[in-house]
Design a protein around this motif. Structure first.
Motif, PDB file in Angstrom:
ATOM      1  N   TYR A  55      43.115  37.911  43.472  1.00 18.32           N
ATOM      2  CA  TYR A  55      43.044  37.860  42.009  1.00 18.32           C
ATOM      3  C   TYR A  55      41.676  37.364  41.572  1.00 18.32           C
ATOM      4  O   TYR A  55      41.299  36.213  41.844  1.00 18.32           O
ATOM      5  N   GLU A 126      46.486  51.521  35.285  1.00 15.31           N
ATOM      6  CA  GLU A 126      47.934  51.527  35.104  1.00 15.31           C
ATOM      7  C   GLU A 126      48.477  50.096  35.073  1.00 15.31           C
ATOM      8  O   GLU A 126      48.189  49.284  35.953  1.00 15.31           O
ATOM      9  N   GLY A 127      49.243  49.787  34.043  1.00 19.73           N
ATOM     10  CA  GLY A 127      49.855  48.468  33.908  1.00 19.73           C
ATOM     11  C   GLY A 127      48.960  47.425  33.283  1.00 19.73           C
ATOM     12  O   GLY A 127      49.336  46.244  33.217  1.00 19.73           O
ATOM     13  N   GLY A 187      42.102  41.023  37.560  1.00 18.95           N
ATOM     14  CA  GLY A 187      43.162  41.712  38.276  1.00 18.95           C
ATOM     15  C   GLY A 187      43.051  41.526  39.775  1.00 18.95           C
ATOM     16  O   GLY A 187      42.321  40.655  40.264  1.00 18.95           O
ATOM     17  N   SER A 188      43.774  42.372  40.505  1.00 19.80           N
ATOM     18  CA  SER A 188      43.825  42.278  41.960  1.00 19.80           C
ATOM     19  C   SER A 188      42.705  43.122  42.574  1.00 19.80           C
ATOM     20  O   SER A 188      42.640  44.328  42.361  1.00 19.80           O
ATOM     21  N   ASP A 265      46.511  46.367  39.124  1.00 17.72           N
ATOM     22  CA  ASP A 265      47.557  45.461  38.679  1.00 17.72           C
ATOM     23  C   ASP A 265      48.035  44.612  39.858  1.00 17.72           C
ATOM     24  O   ASP A 265      48.463  45.154  40.878  1.00 17.72           O
ATOM     25  N   PRO A 266      47.981  43.273  39.733  1.00 15.31           N
ATOM     26  CA  PRO A 266      48.443  42.425  40.842  1.00 15.31           C
ATOM     27  C   PRO A 266      49.955  42.465  41.034  1.00 15.31           C
ATOM     28  O   PRO A 266      50.459  42.111  42.093  1.00 15.31           O
ATOM     29  N   LYS A 267      50.680  42.896  40.014  1.00 16.82           N
ATOM     30  CA  LYS A 267      52.152  42.990  40.093  1.00 16.82           C
ATOM     31  C   LYS A 267      52.769  41.674  40.557  1.00 16.82           C
ATOM     32  O   LYS A 267      53.722  41.641  41.337  1.00 16.82           O
ATOM     33  N   GLU A 268      52.220  40.578  40.069  1.00 18.78           N
ATOM     34  CA  GLU A 268      52.746  39.247  40.356  1.00 18.78           C
ATOM     35  C   GLU A 268      53.120  38.582  39.043  1.00 18.78           C
ATOM     36  O   GLU A 268      52.382  38.638  38.065  1.00 18.78           O
ATOM     37  N   GLN A 269      54.273  37.912  39.044  1.00 22.76           N
ATOM     38  CA  GLN A 269      54.725  37.220  37.849  1.00 22.76           C
ATOM     39  C   GLN A 269      53.707  36.155  37.444  1.00 22.76           C
ATOM     40  O   GLN A 269      53.273  35.348  38.264  1.00 22.76           O
ATOM     41  N   HIS A 271      50.635  36.672  36.528  1.00 20.05           N
ATOM     42  CA  HIS A 271      49.251  37.074  36.764  1.00 20.05           C
ATOM     43  C   HIS A 271      48.994  38.389  36.030  1.00 20.05           C
ATOM     44  O   HIS A 271      49.249  39.473  36.571  1.00 20.05           O
ATOM     45  N   PHE A 273      47.188  41.662  34.327  1.00 20.42           N
ATOM     46  CA  PHE A 273      46.073  42.561  34.604  1.00 20.42           C
ATOM     47  C   PHE A 273      45.407  42.853  33.270  1.00 20.42           C
ATOM     48  O   PHE A 273      45.981  43.517  32.407  1.00 20.42           O
TER      49      PHE A 273
END
Length: 314
Positions: A55, A126-127, A187-188, A265-269, A271, A273
């Motif tokens: 991140y 995306e996201g 982001g990631s 998108d890191p797709k972590e709660q 965190h 993007f």
């Protein structure tokens, strides 16, 4: 009590429920926005050339992706990213008032690039939670409009008045990111290629053999050394050796690939993007205003709930 309320018991109960729900919603979004604010403040800006995996925060100049620039479906302007919305105004059945109903929403998913002077990073939007300086709102009579209005505040304000009180039936909202704009991202970050990826040679060999076995005629033609029409144990051993050599060749080809950096998108709660054409300070200022708005609404809901709680119903 500051309010002299004259309400019945069921009205008081409904009001209390609404105030409690409103208060909880405002508290939730206030804490969420505060968490995002702290992440932006506490995450240092990294350079693409030396950014750690994970991140990170990166700022740079936008470059179009490999397929070139996009075209906004509404205004036709060239850009690297867009988000559009078309709303239709529908009158109530009694012809008194009405509301805007969404008829089209679209966000581009094409990748673009960002250059910070030390390297280039691909951005998968995306996201993303996007905030752009280039946002236009105008009105018209058809679902798909002509050219968009200028971004000047006076023209946009005039357009809102005309669209709201005259005969415009459609409202168009367009947000754009243009090439060469300065972009803030959070982001990631991942780097691929350059010898970073290592194949599982055993699994790769098995996959190659599975592919060969799916075409028995070709397998026999290639490895049936004694021409008896079948693959014996020694011939299968040779096939496995050849499959392993091909797996190692795949690894060498992967090692030759240049390093490529990707932000997504890191797709972590907790965190988010974030991509924004506002610089970090202006973005933080927007977050502070939003946080203050949620807190003010929460306090208002709490005060109204307290007033209702202390009110004696009629």
């Amino acid at each position: 009590m500051l309010l002299d309320l004259n309400i019945e018991s069921h009205e008081r109960l409904i009001g209390l429920i609404i105030c409690i729900i409103g208060f909880l919603v405002c508290v939730f979004f206030a804490f969420r926005r505060f968490g995002h604010y702290r992440l932006i403040v506490d995450t240092p800006t990294a350079l693409i050339r030396s950014a750690p995996q994970g991140y990170v925060e990166i700022s740079g100049s936008v470059i179009a992706g490999e397929d070139g620039q996009l075209r906004s479906p509404l205004s036709g302007q060239p850009c690297v990213w867009y988000r559009i919305k078309v709303d239709r105004y529908e009158r109530n059945s009694n012809n008194k008032g009405g509301r805007w109903r969404s008829v089209r929403r679209e966000t581009s998913q094409a990748w673009f690039q960002i250059d910070d002077g030390t390297g280039i990073c691909l951005v998968d939007p995306e996201g993303a939670m996007a905030a752009t300086q280039h946002k236009k709102v105008w009105f018209g009579h058809t679902e798909m409009p002509g050219a968009a209005l200028s971004t000047s505040s006076f023209q946009q304000y005039s357009a809102r008045l005309v669209g709201s009180f005259a005969s415009g039936r459609y409202r168009y909202t367009e947000e754009l990111i243009f090439e060469h704009e300065r972009l803030y991202t959070l982001g990631s970050f991942q780097s691929v290629g350059g010898g970073r990826e290592r194949l599982d040679l055993k699994a790769a060999t098995t996959d190659i053999l599975r592919g060969w076995k799916s075409d028995q005629a070709a397998l026999i033609g290639r490895f049936d050394a004694d021409k008896d029409g079948k693959i014996d144990q020694q011939e299968w051993y040779e096939a496995r050796k050849q499959a392993l050599r091909e797996a190692k060749l795949q690894q060498r080809e992967m090692d030759k690939m240049p390093t490529m950096h990707v932000l997504g998108d890191p797709k972590e709660q907790g965190h988010p993007f974030v991509i924004s054409t506002f610089d970090e300070e202006r973005l933080l200022s927007r977050f502070r205003w939003q946080l203050g708005g949620f807190m003010a609404c929460g306090l208002l809901a709490f005060w109204l709930g307290l007033e209702l709680l202390l009110t004696t119903p009629v």
